[in-house]
Design a protein around this motif. Structure first.
Motif, PDB file in Angstrom:
ATOM      1  N   LEU A  77       0.828  -1.210   0.000  1.00 16.48           N
ATOM      2  CA  LEU A  77       0.000   0.000   0.000  1.00 16.48           C
ATOM      3  C   LEU A  77       0.862   1.260   0.000  1.00 16.48           C
ATOM      4  N   ALA A  82      -1.775   3.131  -2.305  1.00 23.92           N
ATOM      5  CA  ALA A  82      -3.121   2.535  -2.319  1.00 23.92           C
ATOM      6  C   ALA A  82      -3.852   2.864  -3.626  1.00 23.92           C
ATOM      7  N   GLU A  85      -6.413   0.146  -4.597  1.00 24.45           N
ATOM      8  CA  GLU A  85      -7.395   0.063  -3.520  1.00 24.45           C
ATOM      9  C   GLU A  85      -8.355   1.249  -3.553  1.00 24.45           C
ATOM     10  N   ASP A  86      -7.841   2.424  -3.877  1.00 31.69           N
ATOM     11  CA  ASP A  86      -8.687   3.599  -4.019  1.00 31.69           C
ATOM     12  C   ASP A  86      -9.707   3.395  -5.137  1.00 31.69           C
TER      13      ASP A  86
END
Length: 253
Positions: A77, A82, A85-86
């Protein structure tokens, strides 16, 4: 510009786009470089996976599998900011919370995270940590190397095989008129494939199957609800493929 120098520039562009790793500045940047650099997305992913694998090996021998899994995921991350993931969180909020295509795209562009996004992140990160905690040090390290590569390759395939969503000008990526080319997708897939040879064949096969099913389901949902992909959707495709791959690998390993 020679062919070799152009490839080096495209690889550097991929590193800059997908990670927070300090790199030399690009000279003579062209608007289509990010799209042309997709051929190296899986290679950059493998670089992230290799660093995460190193953290997993170190953590495994010092604290055990559980702590090692958290360290490996956390370091990934940090390296990527990230990034994917975002995209997963924004996609979950948009597809889950909007009633029309336009409203879903508006939600996806909103920097604030909602309930669907939080739940998606918790489930994805939790599953990754839980699965890695069940693996040996060597297999966990190889799983991280492979998963990061095939996940990025899956996003390139989605970029090539699904349309760009109408009015989906996501900040992460804006396509060129040609989009990702077939040859670039093939290169990304070939690069992503080599770590799979180091894994047990049945486990790797099941991992690829579950990852593909998860990614296909998400891509088809995005096409149905917003008309195609955005940069956020591509990030989400990468994440769900990673999770599916790790689940399948661990099931037979």
């Amino acid at each position: 510009m020679t062919w070799l120098w152009r490839q080096a520039q495209l690889l550097l562009c991929a590193v800059q786009f997908l990670t927070r790793i300090p790199t030399p500045s690009l000279t003579g940047f062209e608007s289509d470089w990010i799209t042309r650099a997709t051929r190296y997305f899986s290679l950059v992913g493998q670089g992230v996976g290799a660093i995460s694998a190193g953290a997993f090996l170190l953590g495994f021998h010092v604290w055990g599998a559980g702590v090692a899994a958290v360290l490996a995921i956390g370091l990934g991350l940090l390296i990527t900011g990230a990034f994917h993931e975002d995209g997963l969180a924004d996609t979950a909020d948009g597809l889950g919370g909007g009633q029309t295509a336009q409203r879903r795209l508006e939600i996806m562009k909103d920097s604030r995270i909602g309930t669907y996004g939080v739940c998606a992140l918790a489930i994805a990160l939790g599953l990754k940590v839980a699965v890695l905690s069940t693996l040996s040090a060597q297999l966990g390290a190889l799983a991280l190397l492979a998963a990061h590569g095939v996940g990025r390759a899956a996003s390139v395939v989605a970029m090539r095989t699904t349309p760009y969503a109408p009015s989906g000008e996501a900040g992460k990526w804006k396509p060129t008129p040609m989009g990702a080319r077939t040859g670039e997708v093939i290169v990304a897939l070939v690069i992503a494939a080599w770590p799979l040879l180091l894994l047990p064949a049945p486990a790797a096969g099941l991992g690829l199957a579950l990852g593909a099913i998860a990614a296909l389901a998400l891509a088809r949902t995005a096409v149905r609800l917003i008309g195609g992909h955005t940069g956020d959707v591509l990030g989400a495709v990468e994440q769900v493929f990673e999770v599916g791959f790790l689940l399948g690998l661990a099931a037979l390993a």
